[in-house]
Design a protein around this motif. Structure first.
Motif, PDB file in Angstrom:
ATOM      1  N   ALA A  31       0.834  -1.201   0.000  1.00 34.62           N
ATOM      2  CA  ALA A  31       0.000   0.000   0.000  1.00 34.62           C
ATOM      3  C   ALA A  31       0.871   1.255   0.000  1.00 34.62           C
ATOM      4  CB  ALA A  31      -0.897  -0.001   1.235  1.00 34.62           C
ATOM      5  N   SER A  32       0.378   2.262  -0.695  1.00 30.89           N
ATOM      6  CA  SER A  32       1.068   3.549  -0.670  1.00 30.89           C
ATOM      7  C   SER A  32       0.413   4.404   0.409  1.00 30.89           C
ATOM      8  CB  SER A  32       0.954   4.233  -2.030  1.00 30.89           C
ATOM      9  OG  SER A  32      -0.401   4.514  -2.282  1.00 30.89           O
ATOM     10  N   ILE A  33       0.972   5.553   0.644  1.00 28.97           N
ATOM     11  CA  ILE A  33       0.524   6.396   1.738  1.00 28.97           C
ATOM     12  C   ILE A  33      -0.925   6.882   1.591  1.00 28.97           C
ATOM     13  CG2 ILE A  33       1.509   8.530   0.735  1.00 28.97           C
ATOM     14  CD1 ILE A  33       2.403   9.149   3.702  1.00 28.97           C
ATOM     15  N   ASN A  34      -1.342   7.090   0.338  1.00 32.59           N
ATOM     16  CA  ASN A  34      -2.702   7.587   0.114  1.00 32.59           C
ATOM     17  C   ASN A  34      -3.723   6.484  -0.148  1.00 32.59           C
ATOM     18  OD1 ASN A  34      -2.075  10.343   0.396  1.00 32.59           O
ATOM     19  ND2 ASN A  34      -1.124  10.285  -1.636  1.00 32.59           N
ATOM     20  N   GLN A  35      -3.257   5.274  -0.126  1.00 33.77           N
ATOM     21  CA  GLN A  35      -4.149   4.164  -0.402  1.00 33.77           C
ATOM     22  C   GLN A  35      -5.109   3.920   0.762  1.00 33.77           C
ATOM     23  OE1 GLN A  35      -1.988   1.445  -2.610  1.00 33.77           O
ATOM     24  NE2 GLN A  35      -3.359  -0.287  -2.217  1.00 33.77           N
ATOM     25  N   GLU A  36      -6.294   3.412   0.444  1.00 35.56           N
ATOM     26  CA  GLU A  36      -7.265   3.155   1.493  1.00 35.56           C
ATOM     27  C   GLU A  36      -7.211   1.690   1.924  1.00 35.56           C
ATOM     28  OE1 GLU A  36     -11.070   4.928   0.914  1.00 35.56           O
ATOM     29  OE2 GLU A  36      -9.947   6.803   1.040  1.00 35.56           O
ATOM     30  N   VAL A  37      -7.343   1.492   3.214  1.00 35.33           N
ATOM     31  CA  VAL A  37      -7.474   0.117   3.702  1.00 35.33           C
ATOM     32  C   VAL A  37      -8.805   0.025   4.435  1.00 35.33           C
ATOM     33  CG1 VAL A  37      -4.996  -0.320   3.901  1.00 35.33           C
ATOM     34  CG2 VAL A  37      -6.198   0.666   5.841  1.00 35.33           C
ATOM     35  N   ASP A  38      -9.419  -1.149   4.405  1.00 36.18           N
ATOM     36  CA  ASP A  38     -10.720  -1.257   5.062  1.00 36.18           C
ATOM     37  C   ASP A  38     -10.541  -1.352   6.583  1.00 36.18           C
ATOM     38  OD1 ASP A  38     -10.178  -3.947   5.749  1.00 36.18           O
ATOM     39  OD2 ASP A  38     -10.923  -4.627   3.807  1.00 36.18           O
ATOM     40  N   TYR A  39     -11.654  -1.256   7.302  1.00 32.82           N
ATOM     41  CA  TYR A  39     -11.572  -1.219   8.756  1.00 32.82           C
ATOM     42  C   TYR A  39     -11.070  -2.523   9.364  1.00 32.82           C
ATOM     43  CZ  TYR A  39     -13.133   3.486   9.484  1.00 32.82           C
ATOM     44  OH  TYR A  39     -13.189   4.836   9.500  1.00 32.82           O
ATOM     45  N   ASP A  40     -11.404  -3.639   8.683  1.00 36.61           N
ATOM     46  CA  ASP A  40     -10.921  -4.919   9.211  1.00 36.61           C
ATOM     47  C   ASP A  40      -9.400  -4.929   9.211  1.00 36.61           C
ATOM     48  OD1 ASP A  40     -13.440  -5.786   9.627  1.00 36.61           O
ATOM     49  OD2 ASP A  40     -13.573  -6.998   7.789  1.00 36.61           O
ATOM     50  N   THR A  41      -8.843  -4.496   8.093  1.00 39.38           N
ATOM     51  CA  THR A  41      -7.387  -4.446   7.981  1.00 39.38           C
ATOM     52  C   THR A  41      -6.815  -3.452   8.991  1.00 39.38           C
ATOM     53  OG1 THR A  41      -7.684  -4.872   5.625  1.00 39.38           O
ATOM     54  CG2 THR A  41      -5.492  -4.168   6.332  1.00 39.38           C
ATOM     55  N   ALA A  42      -7.469  -2.308   9.078  1.00 38.94           N
ATOM     56  CA  ALA A  42      -7.009  -1.272  10.002  1.00 38.94           C
ATOM     57  C   ALA A  42      -6.998  -1.791  11.437  1.00 38.94           C
ATOM     58  CB  ALA A  42      -7.911  -0.048   9.897  1.00 38.94           C
ATOM     59  N   THR A  43      -8.005  -2.580  11.779  1.00 42.04           N
ATOM     60  CA  THR A  43      -8.098  -3.127  13.131  1.00 42.04           C
ATOM     61  C   THR A  43      -6.943  -4.099  13.407  1.00 42.04           C
ATOM     62  OG1 THR A  43     -10.483  -2.935  12.983  1.00 42.04           O
ATOM     63  CG2 THR A  43      -9.648  -4.284  14.767  1.00 42.04           C
ATOM     64  N   ILE A  44      -6.639  -4.899  12.380  1.00 40.88           N
ATOM     65  CA  ILE A  44      -5.534  -5.856  12.534  1.00 40.88           C
ATOM     66  C   ILE A  44      -4.212  -5.103  12.731  1.00 40.88           C
ATOM     67  CG2 ILE A  44      -4.195  -7.677  11.389  1.00 40.88           C
ATOM     68  CD1 ILE A  44      -6.902  -8.435   9.955  1.00 40.88           C
ATOM     69  N   ILE A  45      -4.028  -4.074  11.923  1.00 45.42           N
ATOM     70  CA  ILE A  45      -2.799  -3.266  12.025  1.00 45.42           C
ATOM     71  C   ILE A  45      -2.700  -2.650  13.423  1.00 45.42           C
ATOM     72  CG2 ILE A  45      -1.642  -1.164  11.176  1.00 45.42           C
ATOM     73  CD1 ILE A  45      -1.454  -3.413   9.191  1.00 45.42           C
ATOM     74  N   ALA A  46      -3.831  -2.128  13.873  1.00 49.44           N
ATOM     75  CA  ALA A  46      -3.849  -1.519  15.212  1.00 49.44           C
ATOM     76  C   ALA A  46      -3.475  -2.549  16.259  1.00 49.44           C
ATOM     77  CB  ALA A  46      -5.231  -0.945  15.495  1.00 49.44           C
ATOM     78  N   GLY A  47      -4.002  -3.741  16.067  1.00 49.87           N
ATOM     79  CA  GLY A  47      -3.706  -4.840  16.981  1.00 49.87           C
ATOM     80  C   GLY A  47      -2.215  -5.143  16.988  1.00 49.87           C
ATOM     81  N   GLU A  48      -1.621  -5.108  15.815  1.00 48.43           N
ATOM     82  CA  GLU A  48      -0.183  -5.348  15.663  1.00 48.43           C
ATOM     83  C   GLU A  48       0.615  -4.336  16.488  1.00 48.43           C
ATOM     84  OE1 GLU A  48       1.743  -7.572  13.517  1.00 48.43           O
ATOM     85  OE2 GLU A  48      -0.118  -8.718  13.729  1.00 48.43           O
TER      86      GLU A  48
END
Ligand code: GDP
Ligand code: MG
Length: 370
Positions: A31-48
């Motif tokens: 992903a690039s800086i302006n790319q969108e990720v969905d909330y599921d992915t965002a949640t996993i990243i946050a978890g990381e």
């Protein structure tokens, strides 16, 4: 939005974009800086990053609450079309709505209480059709202004003795802007001075070319007064509905639009809601605009108490904490805490907006379409 850019996510997590991109890469997502990720992915990243709970605070709760769930293909059913009647003043919109309603009350309902809840359903050849008859007009003006789209088919009523008039043209423009198919009901054909051909000719000037003139617009001659042509009109509505393959998933939690709402002295806040997808049930936690509620009772268009309301069903609901606005989206939700927070946030926003009373749609504007 149901997604978030890498940049925004990084900001919410108080990390650099590079750190987020690196985590994404570890998950196999480039992903690039302006790319969108969905909330599921965002949640996993946050978890990381070990900030799961913080992300819950950070993400847009409203977006989560409003996120439209996917229909389950296996559950899809054909739903009744939702029809709005439009046209110039005095061309017979109210008469037509009344005539359809009264001539299509099934035997079991005859003599029963038919109450006005702003929308009603009729059955024709075993198939249901939902008519919005509230300041149905509101459906197209106020509601559209608020981004709510509830109509599948617009019936354009044109009096055969009067022809295309300014509000006829406005109605055509509204329907076109909403990309809603139009069926023309040429009304008052019982009148000696009726001239349906003149109506058809005038319609061509607004890019509505009827079938017998080589176009694809269905025009049905009717008389609301003598109650003729009504079956044919219903037939054509069902035909257009079939072509448009209107489907919904009744197994989902309900999602709909408030058609009208008021504060009833005895019953408290009452709202007529058109359920558009899913099924609304007694006991459901709901949010409608800034209003939180739990469905305490539901009353259908025949005045009967019902326990559930499926797709395309208009129903009056009790159990709201306040009066929502016509055009508000109603959602039934599992997460009561989330519902409460979003409703509270909207209440604050509403108060702020009320302070700057600009661009308010006047009642006159609302009512000129019926
Ligand atoms: P709206 O303003 O479009 O809702 O129009 P209404 O339904 O209030 O009708 C306006 C007038 O036209 C009323 O006096 C009705 O009785 C009359 N009207 C409506 N439909 C017909 C019809 O089919 N034939 C005749 N002759 N009069 C009609
Ligand atoms: Mg009227």
């Amino acid at each position: 939005a149901e997604s978030i850019t890498v940049q925004e996510l990084a900001e919410k997590l108080k990390k650099t974009a590079a750190e987020v991109i690196k985590k994404l890469m570890q998950m196999g997502i480039m992903a690039s800086i302006n790319q969108e990720v969905d909330y599921d992915t965002a949640t996993i990243i946050a978890g990381e990053f070990g900030v799961e709970t913080e992300l819950k605070v950070a993400v847009d709760k409203e977006a989560i609450l409003m996120a439209e769930p996917e229909d389950n293909e296996a559950n899809l059913i054909i739903r009744p079309p939702v029809v709005t009647i439009m046209g110039h003043v005095d061309h017979g919109k109210t008469s037509l709505l009344d005539a359809i309603r009264e001539t299509n009350v099934t035997a079991g309902e005859a003599g029963g209480i038919t109450q006005h809840i702003g929308a009603y359903q009729v059955e024709h050849n075993g198939k249901k059709i939902t008519f919005v008859d509230t300041p149905g007009h509101a459906a197209f003006t106020a509601m559209r202004a608020r981004g709510a789209e509830i109509t599948d088919i617009a019936i354009l009523v044109v009096a055969a003795d009067d022809g295309v008039m300014p509000q006829t043209i406005e109605a055509i423009n509204h329907a076109k802007a909403a990309e809603v198919p139009i069926i023309v009901a040429i009304n008052k054909v019982d009148k000696p001075e009726a001239n349906p051909d003149k109506v058809k000719q005038e319609l061509t000037q607004h890019e509505l070319v009827v079938e017998d003139w080589g176009g694809d617009v269905i025009a049905v001659p009717v008389s609301a007064k003598q109650r003729t042509g009504l079956d044919n009109l219903l037939e054509m509505i069902l035909l257009v509905a079939e072509v448009n393959e209107l489907k919904a998933d009744p197994e989902r939690m309900a999602r709909g639009t408030v058609i009208e709402a008021e504060l009833d002295k005895g019953r408290g806040p009452v709202a007529t809601v058109l359920v558009q997808n899913g099924t609304l049930r007694i006991g459901d936690t709901i949010v409608a605009g800034h209003v939180l509620g739990r469905v305490r009772a539901m009353i259908d268009d025949k005045g009967r108490r019902v326990k559930k309301a499926g797709p395309s069903t208009p129903v009056e609901i009790l159990g709201l904490s306040d009066v929502p606005e016509a055009g508000d989206t109603l959602v039934a939700v599992e997460d009561e805490k989330l519902a409460r927070e979003v409703a509270a946030k909207r209440q604050i926003r509403k108060r702020e907006e009320e302070l700057k009373v600009t661009n308010k749609i006047s009642l006159d504007d609302l009512f000129k379409y019926i």
